[in-house]
Every structure is written in C-alpha cells, then in structure tokens.
Design a protein around this motif. Structure first.
Motif, PDB file in Angstrom:
ATOM      1  N   LEU A  44       0.822  -1.203   0.000  1.00 39.76           N
ATOM      2  CA  LEU A  44       0.000   0.000   0.000  1.00 39.76           C
ATOM      3  C   LEU A  44       0.860   1.259   0.000  1.00 39.76           C
ATOM      4  O   LEU A  44       0.610   2.189  -0.759  1.00 39.76           O
ATOM      5  N   ILE A  45       1.902   1.256   0.827  1.00 42.81           N
ATOM      6  CA  ILE A  45       2.811   2.408   0.889  1.00 42.81           C
ATOM      7  C   ILE A  45       3.534   2.585  -0.438  1.00 42.81           C
ATOM      8  O   ILE A  45       3.611   3.678  -0.984  1.00 42.81           O
ATOM      9  N   LYS A  46       4.036   1.492  -0.997  1.00 40.05           N
ATOM     10  CA  LYS A  46       4.750   1.548  -2.274  1.00 40.05           C
ATOM     11  C   LYS A  46       3.839   2.118  -3.369  1.00 40.05           C
ATOM     12  O   LYS A  46       4.267   2.966  -4.162  1.00 40.05           O
ATOM     13  N   ASN A  47       2.609   1.646  -3.428  1.00 41.43           N
ATOM     14  CA  ASN A  47       1.694   2.080  -4.474  1.00 41.43           C
ATOM     15  C   ASN A  47       1.157   3.483  -4.237  1.00 41.43           C
ATOM     16  O   ASN A  47       0.672   4.115  -5.173  1.00 41.43           O
ATOM     17  N   THR A  48       1.218   3.964  -3.016  1.00 40.30           N
ATOM     18  CA  THR A  48       0.742   5.305  -2.688  1.00 40.30           C
ATOM     19  C   THR A  48       1.801   6.346  -2.991  1.00 40.30           C
ATOM     20  O   THR A  48       1.493   7.444  -3.450  1.00 40.30           O
TER      21      THR A  48
END
Length: 122
Positions: free
Chosen positions: A117-121
């Motif tokens: 989620l962090i990577k994609n955000t």
C-alpha cells in the motif's frame, strides 16, 4: 492446482485472477461449497481468505503445498492479557507440518499488505 477459499472482491477474486494470469488452474471455494476439504487436499497452492478462525484443517493440506493465510480472526485465550489472540483461517500448527511454506498469522500477509500500500501510494 490452486484453491482460493473465499470469494470476496478484496482478496478472493483478485487473487484467483492473478493466479490465472500466471496459468494456474484455479478453484474458488466459499462457505457454501460442498466438500471444501476435498478441493483443498488437491491443491499445490492454498489461499485462505474465508474469514473463519482456523476453518481450514491441517490434515486438509496436501504435503508440500504452499499455504497463504490472509485471514485474521480473534479467538478467546485466557492466557493473554487482552483475553484474545489472533489466528488465521488455517489451523497453523497442524498445517505447518504438511506444508512446505506457510504464512503465519499475525505477521504474514499483514506487513506485506502495508508495504505494498505504501509503495503504491508513494
């Protein structure tokens, strides 16, 4: 041969589609599937996302299978300060004796989900 236990739009169906894109033969089971145990016993890969504590029994796991337990459930445990402990959808202690690889609960899919989620955000 992959079996996805759970048909939610959040985990079950997307995982089944990703496995099919990798040319896996996928069976999707859910709470009303007859004889889920027989489907799981045939699977080289089991994705557990049914939302029921320790629903998938260890003896259902095919020896050498890979088990990814996405479930997170609280069950009563008087030995814990909170009176509860977290378990997955798979009966971990018995399943780890048969599976080659298995994700623990807690500590398996949750941290990976957060990382993605962090990577994609960002």
């Amino acid at each position: 041969e992959a079996v996805v236990v759970g048909r939610s739009n959040i985990v079950g169906l997307p995982v089944a589609l990703m496995l099919m894109q990798e040319n896996a033969t996928v069976t999707i089971c859910h709470s009303r599937t007859k004889d889920i145990a027989e489907h799981v016993k045939q699977a080289d890969i089991v994705i557990a996302a049914i939302g029921k504590a320790e629903f998938i029994k260890g003896e259902w796991i095919k020896p050498g299978a890979v088990v990814i337990d996405v479930g997170i459930n609280s069950i009563p445990d008087d030995t814990k300060k909170t009176g509860q402990r977290l378990v997955g959808d798979v009966e971990f202690a018995a399943a780890k004796e048969r599976a080659d690889l298995i994700t623990p609960v807690p500590g398996g899919c949750g941290p990976m989900t957060i990382a993605m989620l962090i990577k994609n955000t960002l």
